[in-house]
Write a protein that holds these residues in place. Structure first.
Motif, PDB file in Angstrom:
ATOM      1  N   LEU A 168       3.372   9.763   3.560  1.00 27.21           N
ATOM      2  CA  LEU A 168       3.731   9.060   2.329  1.00 27.21           C
ATOM      3  C   LEU A 168       3.074   9.716   1.118  1.00 27.21           C
ATOM      4  N   VAL A 169       1.771   9.954   1.247  1.00 29.89           N
ATOM      5  CA  VAL A 169       1.020  10.502   0.108  1.00 29.89           C
ATOM      6  C   VAL A 169       1.436  11.935  -0.185  1.00 29.89           C
ATOM      7  N   ALA A 170       1.629  12.730   0.871  1.00 33.68           N
ATOM      8  CA  ALA A 170       2.004  14.138   0.660  1.00 33.68           C
ATOM      9  C   ALA A 170       3.274  14.218  -0.175  1.00 33.68           C
ATOM     10  N   GLY A 171       4.244  13.331   0.110  1.00 31.17           N
ATOM     11  CA  GLY A 171       5.484  13.357  -0.644  1.00 31.17           C
ATOM     12  C   GLY A 171       5.357  12.712  -2.009  1.00 31.17           C
ATOM     13  N   LEU A 172       4.680  11.564  -2.041  1.00 33.83           N
ATOM     14  CA  LEU A 172       4.612  10.771  -3.273  1.00 33.83           C
ATOM     15  C   LEU A 172       3.860  11.497  -4.392  1.00 33.83           C
ATOM     16  N   THR A 173       2.766  12.166  -4.038  1.00 34.15           N
ATOM     17  CA  THR A 173       1.985  12.835  -5.087  1.00 34.15           C
ATOM     18  C   THR A 173       2.820  13.900  -5.778  1.00 34.15           C
ATOM     19  N   LEU A 179      -6.007  12.918  -0.566  1.00 34.68           N
ATOM     20  CA  LEU A 179      -4.969  13.561  -1.365  1.00 34.68           C
ATOM     21  C   LEU A 179      -4.484  12.614  -2.461  1.00 34.68           C
ATOM     22  N   GLY A 180      -4.300  11.343  -2.080  1.00 31.77           N
ATOM     23  CA  GLY A 180      -3.865  10.346  -3.063  1.00 31.77           C
ATOM     24  C   GLY A 180      -4.891  10.204  -4.171  1.00 31.77           C
ATOM     25  N   ALA A 181      -6.163  10.154  -3.779  1.00 26.98           N
ATOM     26  CA  ALA A 181      -7.237  10.010  -4.771  1.00 26.98           C
ATOM     27  C   ALA A 181      -7.309  11.245  -5.662  1.00 26.98           C
ATOM     28  N   ALA A 182      -7.125  12.417  -5.052  1.00 25.84           N
ATOM     29  CA  ALA A 182      -7.197  13.656  -5.834  1.00 25.84           C
ATOM     30  C   ALA A 182      -6.132  13.650  -6.919  1.00 25.84           C
ATOM     31  N   PHE A 183      -4.935  13.218  -6.544  1.00 24.65           N
ATOM     32  CA  PHE A 183      -3.846  13.180  -7.525  1.00 24.65           C
ATOM     33  C   PHE A 183      -4.135  12.156  -8.614  1.00 24.65           C
ATOM     34  N   ALA A 184      -4.507  10.931  -8.176  1.00 24.36           N
ATOM     35  CA  ALA A 184      -4.737   9.858  -9.147  1.00 24.36           C
ATOM     36  C   ALA A 184      -5.846  10.244 -10.120  1.00 24.36           C
ATOM     37  N   ALA A 185      -6.908  10.844  -9.589  1.00 28.32           N
ATOM     38  CA  ALA A 185      -8.047  11.192 -10.438  1.00 28.32           C
ATOM     39  C   ALA A 185      -7.664  12.260 -11.451  1.00 28.32           C
ATOM     40  N   ALA A 186      -6.976  13.309 -10.982  1.00 29.37           N
ATOM     41  CA  ALA A 186      -6.619  14.396 -11.895  1.00 29.37           C
ATOM     42  C   ALA A 186      -5.616  13.914 -12.938  1.00 29.37           C
ATOM     43  N   ALA A 187      -4.658  13.095 -12.497  1.00 18.40           N
ATOM     44  CA  ALA A 187      -3.649  12.604 -13.439  1.00 18.40           C
ATOM     45  C   ALA A 187      -4.311  11.717 -14.498  1.00 18.40           C
ATOM     46  N   THR A 188      -5.169  10.797 -14.059  1.00 19.03           N
ATOM     47  CA  THR A 188      -5.828   9.892 -15.004  1.00 19.03           C
ATOM     48  C   THR A 188      -6.737  10.670 -15.947  1.00 19.03           C
ATOM     49  N   HIS A 190      -1.479  -6.919  11.328  1.00 27.27           N
ATOM     50  CA  HIS A 190      -0.263  -6.902  12.139  1.00 27.27           C
ATOM     51  C   HIS A 190      -0.417  -6.147  13.441  1.00 27.27           C
ATOM     52  N   ARG A 191      -1.623  -5.744  13.774  1.00 25.39           N
ATOM     53  CA  ARG A 191      -1.943  -5.115  15.062  1.00 25.39           C
ATOM     54  C   ARG A 191      -1.051  -3.923  15.376  1.00 25.39           C
ATOM     55  N   GLY A 192      -0.717  -3.156  14.349  1.00 21.81           N
ATOM     56  CA  GLY A 192       0.109  -1.971  14.569  1.00 21.81           C
ATOM     57  C   GLY A 192      -0.715  -0.862  15.201  1.00 21.81           C
ATOM     58  N   ASP A 193      -0.023   0.200  15.547  1.00 20.97           N
ATOM     59  CA  ASP A 193      -0.707   1.345  16.134  1.00 20.97           C
ATOM     60  C   ASP A 193      -1.471   2.092  15.037  1.00 20.97           C
ATOM     61  N   HIS A 194      -2.772   2.340  15.279  1.00 19.47           N
ATOM     62  CA  HIS A 194      -3.613   2.933  14.245  1.00 19.47           C
ATOM     63  C   HIS A 194      -3.180   4.349  13.877  1.00 19.47           C
ATOM     64  N   VAL A 195      -2.821   5.132  14.903  1.00 23.77           N
ATOM     65  CA  VAL A 195      -2.466   6.524  14.637  1.00 23.77           C
ATOM     66  C   VAL A 195      -1.159   6.600  13.856  1.00 23.77           C
ATOM     67  N   VAL A 196      -0.203   5.767  14.249  1.00 29.37           N
ATOM     68  CA  VAL A 196       1.086   5.776  13.559  1.00 29.37           C
ATOM     69  C   VAL A 196       0.888   5.413  12.083  1.00 29.37           C
ATOM     70  N   SER A 197       0.112   4.371  11.831  1.00 28.83           N
ATOM     71  CA  SER A 197      -0.121   3.952  10.448  1.00 28.83           C
ATOM     72  C   SER A 197      -0.816   5.052   9.651  1.00 28.83           C
ATOM     73  N   GLY A 198      -1.800   5.699  10.288  1.00 31.72           N
ATOM     74  CA  GLY A 198      -2.531   6.761   9.595  1.00 31.72           C
ATOM     75  C   GLY A 198      -1.627   7.934   9.256  1.00 31.72           C
ATOM     76  N   VAL A 199      -0.797   8.338  10.208  1.00 30.74           N
ATOM     77  CA  VAL A 199       0.122   9.455   9.971  1.00 30.74           C
ATOM     78  C   VAL A 199       1.114   9.080   8.878  1.00 30.74           C
ATOM     79  N   ALA A 200       1.567   7.814   8.926  1.00 29.70           N
ATOM     80  CA  ALA A 200       2.522   7.350   7.906  1.00 29.70           C
ATOM     81  C   ALA A 200       1.901   7.485   6.517  1.00 29.70           C
ATOM     82  N   ILE A 201       0.636   7.126   6.395  1.00 22.65           N
ATOM     83  CA  ILE A 201      -0.033   7.238   5.090  1.00 22.65           C
ATOM     84  C   ILE A 201      -0.111   8.697   4.654  1.00 22.65           C
ATOM     85  N   ASN A 202      -0.449   9.575   5.593  1.00 23.24           N
ATOM     86  CA  ASN A 202      -0.523  11.002   5.250  1.00 23.24           C
ATOM     87  C   ASN A 202       0.808  11.526   4.726  1.00 23.24           C
TER      88      ASN A 202
END
Lengths: 409, 332
Positions: A101-106, A46-55, A87-99
């Motif tokens: 973050l991007v959904a809102g930021l775009t 989603l982040g890439a889709a936004f960046a590509a279309a905007a650029t 930082h050995r964080g939880d993989h799922v939590v980090s992945g969901v956080a990215i999802n």
């Protein structure tokens, strides 16, 4: 329409729909084979889709859009790596956080920059470039019509179709105008120069396009009338955009890298038994970072495809769950490249067939009925469950997946 | 002289009237999923209330719903912020309006596209089937292959009504015409999936359609793009979308939600606002079709004449367009 043509068109649609799935699933393959769960494929796309279309809309170049899409996706992958590996964080939590973050930021950035409620402006390709003209070459009726449209003083004519309709409707003046511009090629020299001219103009188009459009492979129009093979070549194989071909090419490359290269051996080892890799003197952390860079790269192309090739602008949440479908395909394929391709093609095929089955009356045993939309839409998921449970067998993940590596002290 | 003074006094009173009303008049709008710049349904509302703002100088409160759970919350917040006239956009807000309107009998609500039977709610619905009928006629007259298509957003009776009206219009011109109908999905996500819209449109082109009508919010943009890419015709919806792809946008079916929204605010300002159900069709100019510089070459005089004739017949009641919602079936 005859059944063969329908099948070819169906497979053609399958390729278009499956492309982002293939790229994202292969991206996930690199990450998960290295032991990092990547639920953030969706966010990266989603982040890439936004960046590509905007650029692309700001600079007018799909290629810069592609670079920016890949850049953004790789940055997100690195954030994931920083959180999960360093930082050995939880993989799922980090992945969901990215999802999230991007959904809102775009949408937020989209509203701030383009003021269209999170959409980016539509990408239009300029008309085919015809600036390079060599003497003695042919001017077809099609070219002549385009020249008439370009030269139209009042700007009343906007498409070649209008000219065609005017001529069909008995506009003698227009027909004469087109006729005067048409020219037969000078034998031999004209043919050769014609080829050079088409190639040069085509190359200019290719470089300056704002949106990735279909590439007509050599001879596609010529062989289109040959039965069977002609149709397969001109419809199914030719006419896709470059990202589709890249996705198909990425599958054997991935297979080779993962199974035949030294990097691939280490990649798989890091996912199965990182301690052993560490003992051999290879940095587990660096390996995982490298794997996630590749994930970011591939997801970046997948996202770019969505907004600048398959569609012509970014729309909020336009990935519509494709990242998760790619993840399902990855598990379905047991983390292997060739089965990933097949799983993605299967999902793509189901989506393509769904569009065609919907609302079409089916005549079975004298009963005419239409299949409910809901059933057809659930079909990919039903099939996944049935196939996974009944035929494919147990999907065994890389052993060290999801567990951060801690060096023994 | 007296007359001039008199006029001045009247003007002063008129000017002061709304100014007094303005004090306690706070209009608000809650847009639906898709956002106010969807270049379709929500944008129509936006255009209407922007016109109101420009003409009266009264600012309004607004909120764009991005997930279903926000609807009730958004309406409640508008009430808390002192809004006295709230427009709730879209059928999806009906349950939320029912709750909030019952809780706040002093606040007036206008819901677009659905009916809520409460004393402080005005429900504005449209006879979409009538507008769709006209564009269906245009599609069938334009088509050279004898096949036209419809792509709907979420599979609900409202969208089925668009498709049903379109089909009737096409068949009115040519009883033999093939009409393909596809729905994008069964969840609100179906309003925002241009990739899928494009695939559905292409599947209809593959089956021989050469004109496709989309009533699918943001998904429709994918449909129009696919039409432009394949060199086929597309028909827009709700707002005038002809400008999107000049040359391949055949026309747009208009649903004057802008007028409905503008009137809701204007009536409230003039204290003429009344609850009840407004069902706007061709006779009330609530629906129609778009003709402008982008498509005037595509719609021939013969087509315009035929459509005008059908329009008259529908207005006079001579020709009845079946509403899918009446019996949840497209039988005519």
């Amino acid at each position: 329409m005859e059944i063969f043509t329908l099948v070819v068109l169906l497979l053609d649609a399958t390729l278009r729909v499956a492309t982002p799935l293939i790229l994202a699933a292969l991206g996930g393959l690199f990450s998960e084979r290295a032991g990092v769960v990547d639920i953030g494929l969706e966010g990266k796309m989603l982040g890439a889709a936004f960046a590509a279309a905007a650029t692309a809309s700001v600079t007018g170049s799909a290629w810069l859009g592609l670079c920016m899409g890949i850049g953004v996706s790789m940055t997100l992958a690195m954030i994931h790596a920083f959180a999960c590996v360093t930082h050995r964080g939880d993989h799922v939590v980090s992945g969901v956080a990215i999802n999230i973050l991007v959904a809102g930021l775009t949408v937020t950035l989209g509203i701030a920059w383009f003021e269209r409620g999170g959409q980016t402006p539509d990408l239009y390709n300029p008309d085919p470039y015809t600036g390079i003209e060599l003497p003695g070459t042919a001017v077809t009726t099609e070219d002549a019509i385009r020249m008439v449209v370009d030269a139209d003083p009042d700007d009343r004519l906007r498409t070649p179709r209008q000219v065609e309709q005017a001529i069909a409707g008995g506009d003698v003046e227009m027909a004469a105008q087109v006729e005067a511009l048409t020219r037969e090629p000078t034998p031999v020299i004209g043919w050769i120069l014609g080829g050079v001219q088409d190639f040069a103009n085509g190359f200019v188009d290719f470089v300056r396009e704002e949106r990735f459009t279909g590439i007509t492979l050599p001879l596609a129009d010529t062989v289109a009338h040959v039965p069977v093979i002609g149709l397969i070549y001109s419809e199914l194989i030719s006419g896709h955009n470059i990202l589709v071909y890249f996705a198909l090419l990425a599958v054997p490359i991935t297979a080779w890298v993962v199974y035949r290269s030294r990097f691939g051996l280490r990649l798989r080892a890091v996912g199965e038994n990182p301690a052993a890799v560490d003992t051999a003197g290879i940095s587990v952390t660096w390996m995982r970072y490298k794997a996630l860079m590749i994930t970011g790269f591939l997801c970046g192309i997948a996202g770019t495809y969505l907004s600048t090739a398959h569609n012509a602008s970014f729309v909020r949440d336009m990935t519509a769950g494709k990242g998760f479908l790619a993840l399902a395909a990855l598990i379905f394929a047991k983390w292997r490249p060739i089965p990933v391709l097949l799983a993605c093609l299967l999902f793509g095929f189901l989506e393509a067939i769904e569009a065609r089955l919907q609302g079409t009356p089916i005549n079975l045993l004298g009963l005419t009925f239409t299949i409910p939309v809901q059933f057809i839409q659930a079909l990919p998921y039903i099939l996944t469950v049935v196939l996974l449970a009944g035929f494919i067998g147990k999907a065994i993940a890389p052993k060290a997946i999801g567990t951060p590596y801690v060096k023994e002290r | 002289m007296n007359k001039i003074i008199g006029t001045a006094a009247v003007t002063a009173i008129l000017a002061a009237g709304p100014a007094l009303a303005q004090e306690d008049f706070i209009p608000a709008v809650v847009f639906d999923m898709g956002g106010k710049f969807d270049r379709s349904f929500n944008e129509g509302i936006y255009n209407g209330i922007e016109r109101f703002r420009e003409e009266t100088g009264i600012e309004y409160l607004e909120f764009e719903v991005t997930n279903e759970a926000q609807r009730e919350q958004a309406l409640r917040r508008m009430v808390r912020n002192g809004a006295s006239q709230i427009i709730a956009v879209g059928f999806g807000q009906a349950p939320a309006v029912e709750v909030i309107a019952a809780e706040n009998p002093d606040v007036n609500f206008t819901i677009i596209d659905s009916v809520v039977d409460l004393p402080n709610v005005r429900s504005v619905i449209f006879k979409e089937q009538e507008g769709s009928f006209l564009v269906g006629m245009i599609a069938a007259m334009r088509s050279e292959t004898g096949a036209v298509g419809f792509v709907g957003g979420m599979d609900i009776p409202l969208i089925r009504a668009f498709g049903c009206g379109f089909e009737q219009g096409a068949r009115h011109v040519d009883p033999e015409v093939e009409v393909y109908q596809n729905m994008t999905g069964t969840t609100p996500a179906a309003w925002n999936d241009p990739s899928r819209g494009a695939e559905l449109a292409r599947s209809q082109f593959d089956r021989g359609a050469d004109v496709v009508f989309a009533a699918a919010g943001g998904t429709g943009l994918g449909v129009y793009q696919a039409a432009a890419d394949s060199g086929q015709f597309a028909i827009g919806v709700d707002s005038n979308q002809n400008f999107l792809h000049p040359g391949t946008m055949l026309t747009s079916m208009l649903k004057r939600v802008d007028v409905a929204a503008y009137n809701a605010f204007q009536d409230a300002l003039n204290e003429e606002w009344e609850p009840g159900v407004l069902n706007l069709g061709l006779a009330e100019s609530g629906v129609g079709w778009a003709l402008d510089e982008f498509n005037e070459d595509l719609v021939t005089d013969d087509m315009r004449a035929a459509v005008a004739e059908a329009e008259e017949m529908i207005v006079s009641g001579e020709l009845e367009v079946v509403d899918y919602r009446a019996a949840n079936a497209c039988t005519y």
